[in-house]
Design a protein around this motif. Structure first.
Motif, PDB file in Angstrom:
ATOM      1  N   UNK A 367      12.813  48.992  78.686  1.00  0.00           N
ATOM      2  CA  UNK A 367      13.904  49.967  78.652  1.00  0.00           C
ATOM      3  C   UNK A 367      15.016  49.488  79.584  1.00  0.00           C
ATOM      4  N   UNK A 368      15.992  48.733  79.089  1.00  0.00           N
ATOM      5  CA  UNK A 368      17.054  48.201  79.963  1.00  0.00           C
ATOM      6  C   UNK A 368      17.847  49.270  80.707  1.00  0.00           C
ATOM      7  N   UNK A 369      17.897  50.503  80.183  1.00  0.00           N
ATOM      8  CA  UNK A 369      18.661  51.553  80.855  1.00  0.00           C
ATOM      9  C   UNK A 369      18.090  51.912  82.225  1.00  0.00           C
ATOM     10  N   UNK A 370      16.844  51.535  82.477  1.00  0.00           N
ATOM     11  CA  UNK A 370      16.239  51.784  83.779  1.00  0.00           C
ATOM     12  C   UNK A 370      16.974  51.021  84.885  1.00  0.00           C
ATOM     13  N   UNK A 371      17.602  49.902  84.535  1.00  0.00           N
ATOM     14  CA  UNK A 371      18.255  49.052  85.537  1.00  0.00           C
ATOM     15  C   UNK A 371      19.536  49.660  86.100  1.00  0.00           C
ATOM     16  N   UNK A 372      20.010  50.738  85.529  1.00  0.00           N
ATOM     17  CA  UNK A 372      21.169  51.430  86.085  1.00  0.00           C
ATOM     18  C   UNK A 372      20.691  52.259  87.279  1.00  0.00           C
TER      19      UNK A 372
END
Length: 431
Positions: A367-372
């Motif tokens: 889930x790339x959105x976790x990196x925000x």
């Protein structure tokens, strides 16, 4: 660009510092800030930070020897073992998660989970339980794979933070559930002393679990019905079981669970198709985490504050940005800690920021959105709240109880003597 300034402030007898702060800490802090702000380029920032810190250590710190740091010496262990094990786990568990997803088990889960917000909470409880006997990375990846299917690909960032928190909380009270607790066990801490971490971890799960499940239900409810005609791919289930069994066995026998993961993967590849295509994406996240671990390992942290409940509480917040493995090493060398309290702090504390634990980094590959980082903190606020409340409950129930002194094999409380004899003892002629 900063090296000329370092040379100006440096003297012949000391490593350069700015306002009393060693430059390595400043570079590490800038790296963490860069990761938080430029989250789309997290790997590049981490590599840049690693390069700057390594260059500084080689140029300005005469006590630093890179080969010894990596390979070890008679006085200390090298970093190669930790780095290689982490790399093997991150890559292997990425394939494990894909095997689990393609086994079709997540697709039939809605038939067994409650149809409202409680379904999400039960899923988090499952991750918590899995992590009690598995590595937290595996538990987080399996939880992420389940959430991907039961929420039809739309998972709230707050719920993703809760998956990370559940995997770390579940492993905090088990000597085979987390690298840090396994380290304690190997050094002589009894399993029952670590088990007390669940006094804090379970209430924490209840707090962040309920809040995150309600966040997810509002954002995108759980699938109410499982699709019909789904056939579970049992070969993939067997591979998942082999990986989990191999992880536990080699963790106990070799203190190197990555060996069991890859032996099981290679064995599974002989009778079912292996999704090797997951490796390139997982490699990026692995390089990022290994860079931060290397940066943390080069920090000149020679000792921790005196062992107390206050220092244990603070280490939970430190572990959100600083790798918990060197923190645990230092705590074991210092001894005098309540090991259950420390296990909860350094294990669960890393959940407060996505790059604070290997489970968070692994889940960010899915889930790339976790990196925000801003979004993670804003929507995952309940993790920090749960940490504080869980710690408070543990203090209220158990208080501060120093455990086994790993330097001498005895309970610290048992070897502490009064500063002077009591009056009655003096009258009796006792020494």
């Amino acid at each position: 660009m900063l090296f000329p300034a370092f040379q100006v402030i440096a003297d012949a007898a000391a490593v350069p510092s700015v306002l009393g702060i060693r430059v390595e800490f400043i570079l590490f802090a800038l790296t963490l800030v860069g990761v938080a702000v430029f989250h789309k380029y997290a790997m590049q920032v981490a590599l840049g930070g690693l390069a700057s810190i390594l260059a500084f250590k080689l140029l300005f710190d005469p006590s630093f020897h890179f080969v010894e740091h990596m390979l070890g010496s008679p006085e200390q262990d090298g970093e190669w073992r930790t780095l290689l094990n982490l790399l093997g786990l991150l890559l292997g568990f990425a394939i494990l998660a894909k095997h689990f997803e393609e086994s079709k088990i997540p697709e039939v889960l809605p038939a067994y989970l409650p149809n409202d917000w409680k379904g999400g909470f039960v899923l988090l409880v499952m991750v918590f339980v899995l992590s009690s006997f598995l590595d937290n990375i595996a538990a987080a990846m399996i939880g992420g794979a389940m959430a991907l299917v039961v929420f039809r690909g739309k998972v709230h960032v707050g719920f993703l933070a809760a998956i990370v928190a559940a995997s770390n909380a579940g492993g905090s009270g088990s000597v085979v559930g987390d690298t840090t607790t396994t380290m304690m066990w190997i050094e002589g801490v009894r399993a029952v002393e670590v088990l007390t971490a669940y006094t804090a971890a379970m209430p924490a799960l209840l707090i962040f679990g309920v809040i995150a499940a309600r966040q997810q239900h509002t954002f995108n409810p759980i699938a109410k019905e499982a699709p019909t005609g789904v056939a579970i791919e049992w070969k993939r289930v067997v591979v998942v079981a082999l990986i989990l069994g191999g992880t536990i066995a080699t963790n106990i026998l070799l203190d190197f669970p990555a060996v069991g993961v890859w032996l099981a993967l290679l064995l599974g590849a002989t009778f079912t198709k292996t999704p090797w295509g997951e490796l390139p994406n997982a490699l990026k996240g692995s390089i990022f985490l290994l860079s931060l671990v290397m940066c943390a390992s080069m920090m000149p942290v020679d000792e921790l504050p005196a062992a107390s409940w206050m220092s244990s509480f603070g280490l939970g917040f430190v572990s959100a940005v600083f790798d918990n493995i060197p923190l645990t090493k230092l705590a074991l060398e210092q001894s005098g800690y309540d090991w259950g309290m420390l296990a909860y702090s350094v294990g669960f504390g890393g959940s407060m920021i996505w790059f604070g634990s290997s489970a968070g980094v692994a889940l960010s590959n899915m889930y790339p959105e976790v990196k925000n980082t801003g979004s993670y903190l804003r929507h995952g606020w309940h993790v920090a709240l749960a940490y504080v409340i869980g710690f408070s409950i543990m203090m209220g129930v158990h208080g501060w109880q120093p455990g086994t002194d790993v330097r001498g094999g005895e309970a610290v409380a048992a070897v502490e003597a009064p500063a002077s004899p009591t009056p009655s003892a003096e009258r009796a002629g006792a020494p």
